[in-house]
Scaffold this active site. Sequence first.
Site, PDB file in Angstrom:
ATOM      1  N   GLU A  76       0.820  -1.225   0.000  1.00 58.00           N
ATOM      2  CA  GLU A  76       0.000   0.000   0.000  1.00 58.00           C
ATOM      3  C   GLU A  76       0.847   1.265   0.000  1.00 58.00           C
ATOM      4  O   GLU A  76       0.574   2.218  -0.721  1.00 58.00           O
ATOM      5  CB  GLU A  76      -0.918  -0.020   1.232  1.00 58.00           C
ATOM      6  N   ASP A  77       1.888   1.287   0.828  1.00 57.11           N
ATOM      7  CA  ASP A  77       2.633   2.531   1.056  1.00 57.11           C
ATOM      8  C   ASP A  77       3.966   2.629   0.319  1.00 57.11           C
ATOM      9  O   ASP A  77       4.584   3.685   0.304  1.00 57.11           O
ATOM     10  CB  ASP A  77       2.909   2.695   2.567  1.00 57.11           C
TER      11      ASP A  77
END
Length: 700
Positions: A76-77
């Site tokens: 996600e990051d």
Amino acid sequence: MYLFAGLKEQLETYLEPDQVEQIQQAYVVARDAHSGQLRSSGDPYITHPVAVARILSEYHFDPQTIMAALLHDVIEDCDVTKEDLAQQFGDQVAELVEGVSKLTQIKFRTRAEAQAENFRKMMMAMVQDIRVILIKLADRLHNMRTLGSLKPKKRRRVANETLEIYAPIALRLGMYGIRGELEDLGFSAQYPMRYRVLKESVRKARGNRKEIVNTIIDSIQQRLEADVLHARVVGRQKDLFSIYRKMKEKRASLTDVMDVYGFRVICDNEDTCYRILGFLHSLYIPIPGRFKDYIAIPKANGYQSLHTTLKGPHGLHIEVQIRTESMEQMAENGVAAHWLYKSNNDSNPAELKAREWMKSLMELQSRAGDSMEFIENVKIDLFPDEVFVFTPNGSIVVLPHGATPVDFAYAIHTDVGNSCIACKINRQIMPLSTPLSNGSTVEVITAPGAKPNPSWLSFVITGKARANIRHFLKHLRHDDALNLGERLLVQALGERSLDEFDDELKQKVATNTRHKNFEEVLVEIGLGRLAAIVIAHRLLPKEESAVESESADQKPLAIRGTEGLLVSYAKCCHPIPYEPIVAFVSAGRGIIIHRAGCKNVAKHQTDEHKFMPVQWEEGIQGEFVVELRVVVFNDRGILAKVTSVIADAEANIINIDIDQQDGVTNALNFTMTVRDRLHMANIIRKVRKHKFVSRIHRHK
């Protein structure tokens, strides 16, 4: 590597050195991926995944789960893909990481919709592998422990989400330890003032109660030792959030809630549990109706224990839970106990119950219309209070508190719910909306061809029942709209049949009206969103269209009375067969039939797009609602006499309203069903001939 040192020490207590080495590699990948990223507290971001892994290592989770916990935010990051993770750590770890990722790249119209979709994806990932939700719970627990660095508004939002979704999921999986901490942290973040005041009040109250608690523990312990029963007794403290919830639900003061003293008796086996129960009931008087046997019938999350409430010294209420050591561990750790206490058994009770729940989630997912509906259904099922009922052959069915026979029918099987027409509770015919109580025997009566009733949605409790009824009605409504749309279009075409037009022309009309296919056009006509005459003009050649549009006005649509959900009868005038009628087309609701002279529609009848001529089909059958007003002279038993006459005339009375008049007469307003105009006239004639009737007329 100093951050990894504490986790490594914990892992070495139960994993092999090569497994710890593999986890260390995952830590290095996570650390490098999150390099330069900071949490809102200012700490390096890597502290969060390490803390999540620490929480899971306390439960002795397998290496794949610990690696996924360390890597759970990298997709996600960071610029790390699922394929990268699969190549380095295997498909299992990659699948777990993807399941936990929040998938925030999807765009939604509202924040609520985005949260619902994320939740749905998380639940579906959990169905594939339960470790996904366990990583997510550990992730949420650490986020709650470090909530202080967020802004108040975001803090309250996260706390609310935790109390509404994550704490109930932990409870549903039998993890009372994590659930208790999530609730405590969520309560303190959402209502900081209430939390502080309640905490201080409870601290003082518990200080004053210490002596009484010790006295009760000593008396129970002495009694058990005298009977040579080996068990330990501990005072059970209610957590703050459950105290707050009880005060709110029962509108009780803290004194009333704290008047109940809680204790836990933990012994070595099931047999001893029941013997201890007997000794406690001889020591203190049991309160009727407050005994629950969750050993014989475990809760939906696998929890097992005996619960009883006793009247102790000075009239104090004592709540006691009696369980074995293994039940105590199971209650605290739930599904996670599978990893913490590996045994020869295939599964622990909590895990078996969790699998059943996940199977039901799959069905809810297939039936739900969208993410919002799915989350609504799941939240209903997230561990409400339970009732235990029996099938006629003695099998136990566990349902939420307030569940009805329709919920029971759907719990047995979807087909049983869909074809249910009546029920027997303890051998008595009862309404389908009756709330079930503990110990009842429920028998469902079904009929071939029976269909779910839309009114069931007003009283069913379980997500499974709600999702299946909605699913059925959605398809039923579609089919009704399709059939009605086809009839309306044929009526607008006059002498022409739909089969005369080729598929290419139909598709062209659908495309020009921005629909995928012609079936969608027919559905929209049936729902009243498209005018049939407009589509007829598009299908017909121009010169023929002009002639047809003139003749279409003189050809009314025949009403059969069996059109389904999309033809309804106006409640303002209650039309019945063989009296003049007119149809009002309502967008989204279909056709509403009014009496021709109804004042509610008279002024709109010039609007050709909303109104259409209709007539009753010859030989129409069915029951139609009508209202009659009977003015009677005051006399004893008059209501019984009038209802008897109406019943003899073969009318079914739905409702009666009585208007007090001048003291000499009363007006009785009857809502009843009749077959047609002739049947109604016959009822009026039979009632009018009695001397106690002043006048009778159809109520307008």
